[in-house]
Enzyme design. Sequence first.
Site, short mmCIF file in Angstrom:
data_model
loop_
_atom_site.label_atom_id
_atom_site.label_comp_id
_atom_site.label_asym_id
_atom_site.label_seq_id
_atom_site.Cartn_x
_atom_site.Cartn_y
_atom_site.Cartn_z
N ASP A 282 0.92 -1.56 0.12
CA ASP A 282 -0.15 0.06 -0.02
C ASP A 282 0.74 1.36 -0.03
OD1 ASP A 282 -1.75 1.89 -0.04
OD2 ASP A 282 -3.29 0.88 2.18
C1 BGC Z 1 -5.18 2.87 0.06
C2 BGC Z 1 -4.79 2.06 -1.35
C3 BGC Z 1 -5.15 2.26 -2.91
C4 BGC Z 1 -3.86 3.24 -2.61
C5 BGC Z 1 -3.37 3.97 -3.95
C6 BGC Z 1 -4.32 3.97 -0.24
O1 BGC Z 1 -3.77 4.90 0.69
O2 BGC Z 1 -4.80 2.71 1.51
O3 BGC Z 1 -7.13 0.96 -1.33
O4 BGC Z 1 -5.14 2.06 -3.51
O5 BGC Z 1 -3.76 4.18 -1.50
O6 BGC Z 1 -4.21 5.06 -3.97
#
Ligand code: BGC
Length: 754
Positions: A282
């Site tokens: 993530d």
């Molecule tokens: C979130 C994810 C997301 C990623 C990319 C993160 O802050 O937890 O769910 O896919 O950002 O945007």
Amino acid sequence: MKKLFAIIMALAALQATAKTDEAKMNRFIDNLMSKMTVQEKIGQLNLPVSGEIVTGQAKSSDVATKIKNGQVGGLFNLKGVDKIREVQKIAVEQSRLHIPLIFGMDVIHGYETVFPIPFALSMSWDMDAIRNSARIAAVESTADGISWTFSPMVDICRDSRWGRMAEGAGEDPYLGSQIAKAMVEGYQGNDLTANNTMLACVKHFALYGGAEAGRDYNTVDMSHTRMFNEYFPPYKAASDAGAGSFMTSFNTVDYIPATGNKWLMTTVLRDMWGFKGFVVTDYTAISEMIAHGMGDLQTVSALALNAGTDMDMVADGFVGTIEKSLSEGKVTMATIDQACRRILEAKYKLGLFDDPYRYLDSKRVTKEIYTAEHRAAARKLATETFVLLENRDNLLPLKKQGKIALVGPLADTRTNMPGTWSVAAASDKYKSVREAMTDALKGKAEVLYAKGSNICYDETLELNSTMFGREMRDKRDAKVMRDEAVAIAKQADVIVACMGEPSEMTGESSSRTNLEILDAQKDLLEALKATGKPIVLLNFSGRTTVMNWEKENFGTILNVWFGGSEAGDAICDVVFGDVAPSGRLSASMPKSVGQIPIYYNHLNTGRPCNKWFQKFTSNYLDVDNAPLYPFGYGKSYTTFAYGAPAISSTSMTEDGSINVSVKVSNTGNYDGAEVVQLYIRDLVGSISRPVKELKDFKRIFLKKGESQVVNFTITADKLKFYNNELQYICEPGDFEVMVGPNSQEVQTLTFSLK
Ligand code: BGC
């Protein structure tokens, strides 16, 4: 016999083709990797955010230099075919080995045609429609250059303080697993190389929904038995469905952050479940391990890679430190090769090596995005997600006549319709409820409108809950606003109140401790109630909220969550009776924040409370244990009667099966859909077993007066669980099987497993 033989031969041929395809892919990747430098291999593991790349200027952007140098494997959240083409050209034409990039995005409930938020989608219990929503999302995203989506989000959540409940499928592992599978199938289709299918990314692995106290990014700690039985099933179902990638979660699992957790990423995901795709972190999850207390950037980057994490989102940990770790013997070349290979394989499977521009056909942009057909599907599915909590006086559906007072801070806003994580939304094209209602009633009835109140009195809370003021706060005095609403209400025959959370009050970093109606809206509703006019309460929210006060004071409540781009029209379809509501809760609605975590499939305790209040049993002094509305609950405009269920036998063997059937009749005055639910309880086990667990359901449509016999087959599979040694087994003994319209109103039969 002949037919069977033909099928077997066809399957064998398919398998042989798959093997040759795989051998071909392996040869291609072996050859490519033999030419790659260590730096280029590490470059494939790097996923920076696209930043502010402007069309026509991609070449001069910061990231362009890195791409030329082979230091980037992919980019995400870059929107638009022209921009993406420019960037892809840099990779393909200017980097040494011409390796194409992969382009990802958070397409989590539709693209420009936005479907209801995932939590709402799960209320439909309609797997075909959910699969189709992912299919449409893939068609639109790939038409706009995106071939990798960070979805499905399959984190089980039993705590609605957590704002990200909005992104998942609720509290149940069985329902969650069915949805996870449907979404992967929808995105990936049968052929990943087709230019309208995309790679799914299952997130957030693992247990993110178990964040302590519902506070986002917080610690998670739970037993392995609970993980395997209650939280892991949807991730496993997505992996079994062939999902091409997984995303790590921010939280710790067994005190080790998921991103650096080898047991999770390798032992469970790959060794136990056989996952063959790649794992991306993530956002900055690698560097966040520094704050978790796992060491400096070099240490945590090596930890992540060695754990089985393949791609680094934004942290610059892999590009910044892995080469050094290699020279110091902290990671091996084999581990780097393995991660690099997994990413190249994904690109190969998407067909990017055949044609790096296969998702960049500008003609598709105008033809395949936000089409009438896609919008119709989104509108229909949205109507299936609304949950009718109360209709005590049969006020709904409304007739299209007279004067309707439409009030509330969510009645005339377009930006709040699609819901959180609508990264490709074009809100200016969507209708607010007011606009949709005006269209629906043209020439038949009059819509009077007043906002009536802001979201809440606290300006800062409103600012923080609306992506920092995306929607303008009304500067007028609260009483002036309220009086205006009361004045139009007095002229009207009925009030429709659009209340609740703005869309960004749920989603990432939107945890709450108070889940009751917000103060300014409560005052408005009280004032409206005092007019004596009938009120339809439309409640918007991205989580289950505490609605005791609403239930007590209002006889007509429709929870509409966030219904996507077509929400306005869909709401009118249901409010005016073109479609009867059929949504069923995928999470228990608490009576108080103090009951959280609350879920129907709990263990029994040694002192179960059978009648509240009883001293020295497991209960609270001030509120009973039951939810306000149970899992599986939802009303319709019509009524359904259940006959006595029948069971084909009262005993079965592990390789046998039992049939359970029940006759369901539409006994009311409207056509409508019902979700017939089957629960099982294992009465005695080697570990304590839940009081009931959803094991099957059927969504059926019955015209008024119609009946249908619904059949369920119970096989050993529905009786299995993970024991304390984490063996997946069923144990002989007695079981209860329950059938009904929700988790509380069930009829029970018994059988035994010999
Ligand atoms: C979130 C994810 C997301 C990623 C990319 C993160 O802050 O937890 O769910 O896919 O950002 O945007």
